[in-house]
Design a protein around this motif. Structure first.
Motif, mmCIF file in Angstrom:
data_model
loop_
_atom_site.group_PDB
_atom_site.id
_atom_site.type_symbol
_atom_site.label_atom_id
_atom_site.label_comp_id
_atom_site.label_asym_id
_atom_site.label_seq_id
_atom_site.Cartn_x
_atom_site.Cartn_y
_atom_site.Cartn_z
ATOM 1 N N ALA A 170 0.657 -1.201 0.167
ATOM 2 C CA ALA A 170 0.000 -0.083 0.001
ATOM 3 C C ALA A 170 0.940 1.426 -0.009
ATOM 4 C CB ALA A 170 -0.961 0.078 1.069
ATOM 5 N N GLU A 171 2.206 1.220 -0.325
ATOM 6 C CA GLU A 171 3.005 2.205 -0.247
ATOM 7 C C GLU A 171 2.813 2.956 -1.549
ATOM 8 O OE1 GLU A 171 6.800 0.830 0.291
ATOM 9 O OE2 GLU A 171 6.527 0.174 2.363
ATOM 10 N N PRO A 172 2.834 4.494 -1.625
ATOM 11 C CA PRO A 172 2.650 5.255 -2.793
ATOM 12 C C PRO A 172 3.958 5.331 -3.408
ATOM 13 C CG PRO A 172 1.901 6.636 -0.911
ATOM 14 C CD PRO A 172 2.496 5.094 -0.431
ATOM 15 N N VAL A 173 3.760 5.260 -4.841
ATOM 16 C CA VAL A 173 4.948 5.608 -5.820
ATOM 17 C C VAL A 173 4.813 6.769 -6.549
ATOM 18 C CG1 VAL A 173 5.066 2.931 -5.809
ATOM 19 C CG2 VAL A 173 4.002 4.065 -7.540
ATOM 20 N N SER A 174 5.722 7.189 -6.858
ATOM 21 C CA SER A 174 6.042 8.472 -7.659
ATOM 22 C C SER A 174 5.579 8.279 -9.147
ATOM 23 C CB SER A 174 7.413 9.099 -7.778
ATOM 24 O OG SER A 174 8.167 8.173 -8.684
ATOM 25 N N ALA A 175 4.911 9.356 -9.743
ATOM 26 C CA ALA A 175 4.515 9.136 -11.204
ATOM 27 C C ALA A 175 5.801 8.806 -12.088
ATOM 28 C CB ALA A 175 3.903 10.615 -11.527
ATOM 29 N N VAL A 176 7.041 9.079 -11.630
ATOM 30 C CA VAL A 176 8.110 8.760 -12.348
ATOM 31 C C VAL A 176 8.411 7.234 -12.473
ATOM 32 C CG1 VAL A 176 10.587 9.040 -12.785
ATOM 33 C CG2 VAL A 176 9.322 11.082 -12.103
ATOM 34 N N GLN A 177 8.143 6.694 -11.156
ATOM 35 C CA GLN A 177 8.147 5.383 -11.092
ATOM 36 C C GLN A 177 7.062 4.426 -11.997
ATOM 37 O OE1 GLN A 177 10.657 2.728 -9.279
ATOM 38 N NE2 GLN A 177 9.562 2.169 -11.004
ATOM 39 N N ALA A 178 5.801 5.068 -11.700
ATOM 40 C CA ALA A 178 4.425 4.523 -12.150
ATOM 41 C C ALA A 178 4.736 4.597 -13.669
ATOM 42 C CB ALA A 178 3.429 5.399 -11.829
ATOM 43 N N LEU A 179 5.455 5.709 -14.526
ATOM 44 C CA LEU A 179 5.681 5.742 -15.655
ATOM 45 C C LEU A 179 6.664 4.424 -16.204
ATOM 46 C CD1 LEU A 179 5.638 7.206 -18.473
ATOM 47 C CD2 LEU A 179 7.615 8.292 -17.897
ATOM 48 N N GLU A 180 7.687 4.139 -15.358
ATOM 49 C CA GLU A 180 8.592 2.928 -15.654
ATOM 50 C C GLU A 180 7.976 1.836 -15.839
ATOM 51 O OE1 GLU A 180 11.882 3.396 -13.270
ATOM 52 O OE2 GLU A 180 12.492 5.142 -13.700
ATOM 53 N N TRP A 181 6.893 1.603 -14.628
ATOM 54 C CA TRP A 181 6.156 0.364 -14.480
ATOM 55 C C TRP A 181 5.011 0.203 -15.535
ATOM 56 C CZ3 TRP A 181 5.928 0.566 -8.334
ATOM 57 C CH2 TRP A 181 7.349 -0.150 -7.924
ATOM 58 N N GLY A 182 4.732 1.180 -16.254
ATOM 59 C CA GLY A 182 3.806 1.182 -17.588
ATOM 60 C C GLY A 182 2.508 1.702 -16.876
ATOM 61 N N LEU A 183 2.509 1.954 -15.675
ATOM 62 C CA LEU A 183 0.993 2.436 -14.991
ATOM 63 C C LEU A 183 0.571 4.003 -15.504
ATOM 64 C CD1 LEU A 183 1.596 0.976 -11.656
ATOM 65 C CD2 LEU A 183 0.027 0.128 -13.500
ATOM 66 N N VAL A 184 1.654 4.512 -15.874
ATOM 67 C CA VAL A 184 1.320 6.036 -16.565
ATOM 68 C C VAL A 184 1.813 6.068 -17.839
ATOM 69 C CG1 VAL A 184 2.196 8.401 -16.411
ATOM 70 C CG2 VAL A 184 1.355 7.060 -14.238
ATOM 71 N N THR A 185 1.039 6.802 -18.709
ATOM 72 C CA THR A 185 1.522 7.025 -20.166
ATOM 73 C C THR A 185 2.575 7.965 -20.420
ATOM 74 O OG1 THR A 185 -0.806 6.495 -20.582
ATOM 75 C CG2 THR A 185 0.511 7.402 -22.312
ATOM 76 N N GLU A 186 2.470 8.913 -19.940
ATOM 77 C CA GLU A 186 3.323 10.164 -19.826
ATOM 78 C C GLU A 186 3.107 11.202 -18.645
ATOM 79 O OE1 GLU A 186 1.822 13.559 -22.945
ATOM 80 O OE2 GLU A 186 1.786 11.454 -23.803
ATOM 81 N N LEU A 187 4.449 11.824 -18.823
ATOM 82 C CA LEU A 187 4.512 13.009 -17.632
ATOM 83 C C LEU A 187 4.167 14.429 -18.064
ATOM 84 C CD1 LEU A 187 7.531 11.843 -15.407
ATOM 85 C CD2 LEU A 187 5.099 11.110 -15.098
ATOM 86 N N SER A 188 3.663 15.163 -17.358
ATOM 87 C CA SER A 188 3.668 16.645 -17.870
ATOM 88 C C SER A 188 3.445 17.621 -16.594
ATOM 89 C CB SER A 188 2.175 16.759 -18.535
ATOM 90 O OG SER A 188 2.167 18.093 -18.819
#
Length: 262
Positions: A170-188
């Motif tokens: 249940a630990e939060p992860v950064s959007a940067v990490q989520a991007l690497e894991w495929g959970l986020v498409t891109e950052l802005s």
């Protein structure tokens, strides 16, 4: 105040969570409002894209803590197990309905994207996140498991070990990490503006082709057989070639202008 607002402008549906004082925490009313907003768009032929966003400091910080008391006070079996929307209950439908909307859905993520908010975001086709956003499968913090479609949606995006780590801890992860894991498409740095720009780009394409593409991608991701996917490719293409919208695309390209689909 409504929990969710929908504004349709230039063929784009802007759906916004408006419970900013509670970081858009999901209570029963919010769940019902999200389902109603999504279902209202299912048959809307005027829309070509959807932008899903949250007001205030967060996209959605998860299930409203006060809602735990409401849920615990009743019979969990009676509230959770009935299939109210085909194969989903209310809380699953608030995430899964966006998968069934026939046009692309783009989620603009900022601040906390936790629990229910994380699963809601997974229901979108595309997720654009601020670099400082935090994402979490938060249910284990409360002694629960993700039960809002997360176990349907996450395996299509991330590796098993990533899903397990996020779910178990249940630990939060950064959007940067989520991007690497495929959970986020891109950052802005401006995710809402980026989502709106992308939606406008999609809205400028052939509406029938975009809808066909979403159907085809959905079928390909559903575990359909090779034969079924190949046949569907041909069927969708046959239904597009030579039709008015495709002919308008050709004419616009030849005349170096923006296509006009009415």
């Amino acid at each position: 105040m409504p929990r969710v607002t929908t504004e349709i402008k230039d063929h784009i549906a802007h759906v916004t969570l408006t419970r900013a004082d509670k970081m858009n925490g999901v209570d029963i009313e919010m769940a019902e409002a999200l389902v109603a907003a999504g279902q209202a768009l299912l048959t809307d032929q005027s829309i070509r894209a959807v932008v899903l966003a949250g007001e205030g400091r967060a996209f959605c910080a998860g299930l409203d803590v006060q809602s735990f008391a409401v849920l615990a006070a009743g019979d969990p079996e009676a509230r959770i197990m009935p299939r109210e929307f085909g194969n989903t209950n209310l809380f699953q439908e608030l995430c899964m309905v966006w998968r069934r909307i026939p046009v692309p859905v783009i989620a603009a993520l900022h601040g906390a994207v936790y629990g229910a908010g994380f699963q809601l975001a997974l229901g979108a086709d595309i997720r654009i996140a601020h670099p400082d956003a935090k994402l979490a499968v938060m249910e284990m913090k409360w002694g629960l498991v993700p039960d809002m479609g997360g176990m349907v949606l996450m395996p299509a995006l991330a590796r098993s070990d990533v899903i397990r780590k996020m779910t178990y801890t249940a630990e939060p992860v950064s959007a940067v990490q989520a991007l690497e894991w495929g959970l986020v498409t891109e950052l802005s740095e401006a995710p809402l503006e980026a989502a709106q720009t992308l939606a406008a780009t999609i809205a400028s394409k052939s509406p029938s082709a975009v809808r066909a593409a979403k159907r085809l991608i959905g079928l390909a991701e559903s575990g359909a057989s090779e034969d079924e996917v190949l046949l569907a490719e041909s069927r969708e293409q046959t239904d597009l070639i030579g039709k008015p919208e495709q002919m308008e695309v050709i004419a616009a390209n030849m005349q170096n202008r923006v296509p006009d689909f009415g």
